[in-house]
Motif scaffolding. Sequence first.
Motif, PDB file in Angstrom:
ATOM      1  N   THR A   1       0.815  -1.188  -0.017  1.00  0.00           N
ATOM      2  CA  THR A   1       0.163   0.015  -0.150  1.00  0.00           C
ATOM      3  C   THR A   1       0.732   1.297   0.081  1.00  0.00           C
ATOM      4  O   THR A   1       0.183   2.337  -0.429  1.00  0.00           O
TER       5      THR A   1
ATOM      6  N   ARG B   1      -0.633  -4.880   3.146  1.00  0.00           N
ATOM      7  CA  ARG B   1      -1.959  -5.328   3.841  1.00  0.00           C
ATOM      8  C   ARG B   1      -2.436  -6.739   3.311  1.00  0.00           C
ATOM      9  O   ARG B   1      -2.170  -7.216   2.135  1.00  0.00           O
TER      10      ARG B   1
ATOM     11  N   SER C   1      -9.254   0.010   0.036  1.00  0.00           N
ATOM     12  CA  SER C   1      -8.820   1.221   0.976  1.00  0.00           C
ATOM     13  C   SER C   1      -9.269   0.930   2.409  1.00  0.00           C
ATOM     14  O   SER C   1     -10.054   0.030   2.586  1.00  0.00           O
ATOM     15  N   SER C   2      -8.669   1.404   3.374  1.00  0.00           N
ATOM     16  CA  SER C   2      -8.705   1.198   4.823  1.00  0.00           C
ATOM     17  C   SER C   2     -10.141   1.438   5.197  1.00  0.00           C
ATOM     18  O   SER C   2     -10.764   1.010   6.074  1.00  0.00           O
TER      19      SER C   2
ATOM     20  N   ARG D   1     -12.374  -1.137   3.959  1.00  0.00           N
ATOM     21  CA  ARG D   1     -12.127  -2.489   4.743  1.00  0.00           C
ATOM     22  C   ARG D   1     -13.073  -2.079   6.297  1.00  0.00           C
ATOM     23  O   ARG D   1     -13.533  -3.252   6.949  1.00  0.00           O
TER      24      ARG D   1
ATOM     25  N   GLU E   1     -11.457   3.979  12.848  1.00  0.00           N
ATOM     26  CA  GLU E   1     -11.007   4.438  11.622  1.00  0.00           C
ATOM     27  C   GLU E   1     -11.948   5.363  10.601  1.00  0.00           C
ATOM     28  O   GLU E   1     -11.682   6.109   9.956  1.00  0.00           O
TER      29      GLU E   1
END
Length: 455
Positions: free
Chosen positions: A48, A62, A149-150, A153, A285
């Motif tokens: 990433t 990741r 993408s975080s 996720r 997040e």
Amino acid sequence: MTKRPGVALVLARRATPDLSILMAEFTPRIAELRDYVGQTVTIRGWVTHVRSSGKVAFAVIRDGTGIVQAVFVKTALSPEVWDRFKELTLETSVHVSGQVKAEPRAPGGFEVAVSHLRIVGTSPIDYPIQPKEHGIDFLLDHRHFWLRSSRQRAIFSIRNEVEQAIHDFFYTRSFLRMDTPILTAAIGERSGLFSTEYFDEGNAYLAQTGQLYGEAAAAAFGKIYTFGPTFRAEKSKTRRHLTEFWMIEPEVAWNDSSDNMRLQEGFVCYLVARCLERCSKELEELERDTAPLARVKAPFHRVEYTQAVEILRGKGSAITWGEDLGAEEEALLVADYDRPLFVMNYPMGAKAFYMKENPADPRTVLCNDCLAPEGYGEIIGGSQREDDYDKLLARIRAEQLPEDAYSWYLDLRKYGTFTHAGFGLGLERTVAWICGTPHIREVIAFPRMMNRLRP
């Protein structure tokens, strides 16, 4: 003649450990690294981020369960491995081997001191989604990449937890799950239909709800729920609408409207509490303020539709009695409440044909919408079902629905009719509310909307 192996050789072969099993023991997922500190492991994932500062370089990897920083020290590596690092680009898939170390400053709290790097799949430098701002249409066009993408996720981890919580809630309460047809001849709602020719049987429709079939199952098993995709061909572009979405629909024999709302309260409270308990990192997040979620406790506030209209008109709304509530009206109503709100007993003309006439006011039906706070609006629609054969038939005729398509549904009232109630909870609306996401297109993997059928 081929000589057969001796017994000793056969036993030796059986005793030899399977190398793939040994390897698997040392290829943990990133979320498991805390159990491998000090050990040499192999991480399999995608790159990433990469950066280099002379003789030390870093790659963030990741694997779907988390991220870890891989540290490349030039003096500790063979020239081949060091040079291979220079080939890494965004989303290159790799196997990285090295010793696991706890490092609170590193992304994910751990790092891997690299001893070996294998590039599995290269990734051209023109990977579409770069570390910069992209427009929503661009991201939706590249949804197959955006999912990596975080933020995405985190959203889908929460969605996964909500789905598991749904099954756990009903399973522990002795509900039976029933899977109902997606292709049907009978419609359940007034909103638009997707239709297709069905052999020699005429038109079939993509199901708007599993409820009608759920009612039949409730007569057989008492307490059931359905969980599946539903379809609405509404020409709507609001942040709360999809043409394909998932819905959870319990149906309970002998429950009336009050019982139905109590079940909804318990259900919603359970889902929210489960996410607060198990998804704290994901909510962080997403920068979700969890204080409003922590206030979701039973009993929920309740207001009659007629009273709701009076409240809304007092706030400047032009709504008149008989109209359904839209998103603006719902937002105005919930603004005064710190937890979900039930709006009860809507006018008959604004609701579906199967809802039971309210004996206290025949202009209305025994139903409720459950409105989430913070402006998210309706997440549940529920009602007591009309159990009187003649009244149900009259409603079907008034709606000009094909009687033959509902003959089996009418049979439920003809042969042993019974009090029953149920509701439908929209999965995407509920997940969007819990995540604090303004548009539900982010909480389904590949959203289907008026203007979007791909990817």
